[in-house]
Every structure is written in structure tokens, then in C-alpha cells.
Design a protein around this motif. Structure first.
Motif, PDB file in Angstrom:
ATOM      1  N   MET A 249      13.168 -20.273  10.804  1.00  0.00           N
ATOM      2  CA  MET A 249      14.087 -20.900  11.762  1.00  0.00           C
ATOM      3  C   MET A 249      15.208 -21.666  11.084  1.00  0.00           C
ATOM      4  SD  MET A 249      12.843 -19.957  14.641  1.00  0.00           S
ATOM      5  CE  MET A 249      13.686 -21.024  15.803  1.00  0.00           C
ATOM      6  N   GLY A 250      15.109 -21.857   9.750  1.00  0.00           N
ATOM      7  CA  GLY A 250      16.114 -22.631   9.018  1.00  0.00           C
ATOM      8  C   GLY A 250      17.398 -21.847   8.780  1.00  0.00           C
ATOM      9  N   PRO A 251      18.453 -22.532   8.337  1.00  0.00           N
ATOM     10  CA  PRO A 251      19.764 -21.886   8.178  1.00  0.00           C
ATOM     11  C   PRO A 251      20.019 -21.322   6.786  1.00  0.00           C
ATOM     12  CG  PRO A 251      20.003 -24.256   7.955  1.00  0.00           C
ATOM     13  CD  PRO A 251      18.531 -24.003   8.181  1.00  0.00           C
ATOM     14  N   TYR A 252      19.078 -21.461   5.862  1.00  0.00           N
ATOM     15  CA  TYR A 252      19.348 -21.119   4.467  1.00  0.00           C
ATOM     16  C   TYR A 252      18.762 -19.749   4.104  1.00  0.00           C
ATOM     17  CZ  TYR A 252      19.923 -26.168   4.596  1.00  0.00           C
ATOM     18  OH  TYR A 252      20.290 -27.437   4.954  1.00  0.00           O
ATOM     19  N   ASP A 253      19.542 -18.949   3.410  1.00  0.00           N
ATOM     20  CA  ASP A 253      19.084 -17.625   2.981  1.00  0.00           C
ATOM     21  C   ASP A 253      17.905 -17.717   2.016  1.00  0.00           C
ATOM     22  OD1 ASP A 253      20.995 -16.364   4.530  1.00  0.00           O
ATOM     23  OD2 ASP A 253      22.465 -16.269   2.898  1.00  0.00           O
ATOM     24  N   ASP A 254      17.902 -18.750   1.161  1.00  0.00           N
ATOM     25  CA  ASP A 254      16.806 -18.922   0.213  1.00  0.00           C
ATOM     26  C   ASP A 254      15.496 -19.174   0.949  1.00  0.00           C
ATOM     27  OD1 ASP A 254      15.879 -19.266  -2.573  1.00  0.00           O
ATOM     28  OD2 ASP A 254      15.473 -21.323  -1.931  1.00  0.00           O
ATOM     29  N   TRP A 255      15.547 -19.931   2.018  1.00  0.00           N
ATOM     30  CA  TRP A 255      14.361 -20.158   2.843  1.00  0.00           C
ATOM     31  C   TRP A 255      13.864 -18.842   3.443  1.00  0.00           C
ATOM     32  CZ3 TRP A 255      14.566 -25.207   6.246  1.00  0.00           C
ATOM     33  CH2 TRP A 255      14.568 -26.326   5.387  1.00  0.00           C
ATOM     34  N   HIS A 256      14.801 -18.024   3.909  1.00  0.00           N
ATOM     35  CA  HIS A 256      14.417 -16.754   4.517  1.00  0.00           C
ATOM     36  C   HIS A 256      13.734 -15.844   3.503  1.00  0.00           C
ATOM     37  CE1 HIS A 256      17.934 -17.441   7.560  1.00  0.00           C
ATOM     38  NE2 HIS A 256      16.913 -18.253   7.759  1.00  0.00           N
ATOM     39  N   ARG A 257      14.239 -15.822   2.277  1.00  0.00           N
ATOM     40  CA  ARG A 257      13.624 -14.983   1.244  1.00  0.00           C
ATOM     41  C   ARG A 257      12.212 -15.453   0.919  1.00  0.00           C
ATOM     42  NH1 ARG A 257      19.049 -15.181  -0.821  1.00  0.00           N
ATOM     43  NH2 ARG A 257      18.493 -16.977  -2.137  1.00  0.00           N
TER      44      ARG A 257
END
Length: 285
Positions: A249-257
């Protein structure tokens, strides 16, 4: 001759209906398999490309800063799940023994068994809100032990029902032979009933553990989350499922990875539990 013709038409109609239902059943199964394969493939491709040792060994960096890992979530998930197993497995097995060995012909026990059957399909979020009301709210803050209790409640009926079913399959002649030799009831249960049904009971335990490894909703209401590695079960603690939810749910691509990689590890772990359960069931046969 007319009666024979009517019978032949009736048989053909029954075969047609049977084939039609089988066709729709096949389409339903195929529909589910297509989505399952798509999800597993997507998680595998996107998760495998983001796997690293840092994910397992490093704490997270501040939001927006790339790098770090999810050590806090892996450690917290292991602690919460292990406590749930310690709490849920003995009670679940004891409940199954009680249902079969002590209350097989009791209407009250039969009612308890029916309630246990219904709890299996109870939405996990309801269990989470219940534990929040009885444990978290009186204390005034989230803490890991409450999360373990909520997961234990989810796995308990699975283990209890499996244990009861396995014990029912133990021939009564074995129990009667043990009684004839002078064994007490607790000795019959321990050395005969549980000994014969132990493989099936272990399968139920594994399925119960697999049931709780991917739960998120109960932990949102109980252990909540933590951005740091902690071992204190009376404080908020991170878990893998909640962390994946937050990172997705966060806005950061690193979090998504990182969320994709953590999802792959969680999927593999859950799949291993089910495969182990299947192996035990086949070995039992």
C-alpha cells in the motif's frame, strides 16, 4: 415396448444431465486453476528477481530510502507463529481426544463438535476483533502475544476436528484389548489411540500451521506492526503478512519490490506445509 422406450429416454436424459453438470464442474475448476497459476507465476517472477540475503538479514531503512531488508518482519512472524503453535496444538489435540474418547455419545459434546466445525469457516477478521476486545483494549496497546492467541484460535478447530476424525478410525477392538489387559483409560488413549492415529494427527497439525502462516487481518488488530526488530511479546511486533500489506500500500517502488520477494518466501513456506501434509497422508495409506 412403450415402457422400454420411456426407460431408454429417461436413462439418456439422466446421462445428459450428468455430463452437463460434469462439464460445468470442469469449467469451474479450470477457472480457479487459471487464476491460481497466474497468481503463483506472477509472484514467482516478480519475487525471485528481488530476493537477496539483505532481505533476510537487515532491518528496514527509513521510508523513502532504498536498501535494508525485512529482518524485523521475519523474526516477528516466526515468534508470533511459534507461540501460536505452542498454544494451539496441545489444546486442539486435547479437544479432539475429548470429542472422541470421552464424549462420543454425549449430546452436549456433539453440540460442541458442531460449534467447532462452524468455527473452521469463521472469517479470521472476526477472531482478530474478538481478541482485540478481550486482550488488546483492556491493556491499552497492541502486543505480539495477543496476535499469537488469535492465530491459535484459528488453527485450534482444524487440529481438533482432524484429531477427532483420526481417533474415530482407530478400531474399538484395540481399545477393548487394552482394557482387557488392565490398562487405565488414559493409558489406552496415550499408548493405543494416539499411537495408532499419530500420523493423521500430525497431518492435521501441519494443515493448521499452514492455515495461519498467511493470515493478516487478525494481526492488524492484535500485534499490529513495528519498524524495528523486537523480541518482547508484550509490545507491538512486526509480522511478514502485515509488513507485506503495508509495503504494497506504500508509495515507494523499493517497498513494492521487497513485498514481492517476501510474498514469494511466504508462498513457498505455505506450499511446503501442504506438500508435507500430502506426503504424510499418502504414507499413511
Amino acid at each position: 415396448m412403450e415402457g422400454h422406450g420411456n426407460l431408454e429416454r429417461y436413462v439418456k436424459w439422466r446421462k445428459f444431465k450428468s455430463n452437463l453438470i460434469l462439464f460445468f464442474t470442469f469449467l469451474t475448476a479450470l477457472y480457479g486453476l487459471v487464476w491460481l497459476v497466474w497468481i503463483i507465476t506472477d509472484v514467482t517472477i516478480k519475487g525471485f528477481s528481488n530476493l537477496s540475503l539483505d532481505l533476510l538479514l537487515k532491518d528496514p531503512t527509513p521510508p523513502g530510502v532504498e536498501g535494508g531488508g525485512l529482518k524485523h518482519a521475519f523474526v516477528g512472524h516466526l515468534i508470533i507463529t511459534s507461540l501460536a503453535v505452542v498454544l494451539g496444538v496441545p489444546i486442539g489435540i486435547a479437544a479432539g481426544v475429548f470429542f472422541t474418547e470421552y464424549g462420543r455419545y454425549s449430546r452436549f459434546v456433539s453440540l460442541l463438535r458442531d460449534l467447532t466445525d462452524s468455527i473452521v469457516s469463521l472469517p479470521s477478521i472476526i477472531v482478530g476483533t474478538f481478541i482485540y476486545a478481550v486482550m488488546v483494549k483492556p491493556v491499552g496497546h497492541f502486543f505480539a502475544l495477543s496476535g499469537s492467541v488469535s492465530l491459535a484460535l484459528l488453527m485450534l478447530p482444524v487440529i481438533a476436528i482432524t484429531t477427532a476424525q483420526m481417533l474415530k478410525m482407530v478400531p474399538d477392538s484395540l481399545r477393548e484389548a487394552a482394557y482387557a489387559l488392565g490398562a487405565y483409560k488414559w493409558q489406552v488413549i496415550k499408548d493405543v489411540s494416539l499411537s495408532v492415529a499419530k500420523r493423521g494427527i500430525l497431518t492435521g497439525v501441519i494443515l493448521g500451521i499452514a492455515r495461519i502462516t498467511g493470515e493478516t487481518a487478525p494481526l492488524l488488530f492484535t500485534s499490529f506492526n513495528n519498524n524495528f526488530t523486537t523480541y518482547n511479546i508484550f509490545e507491538p511486533m512486526a509480522s511478514l503478512t502485515v509488513t507485506i500489506f503495508v509495503y504494497v500500500m506504500g508509495p515507494y517502488d523499493d517497498w513494492h519490490r521487497k513485498a514481492w520477494a517476501a510474498s514469494l518466501i511466504l508462498t513457498i513456506g505455505t506450499l511446503m506445509f501442504f506438500i508435507l501434509a500430502k506426503i504424510l497422508v499418502r504414507a499413511k495409506k
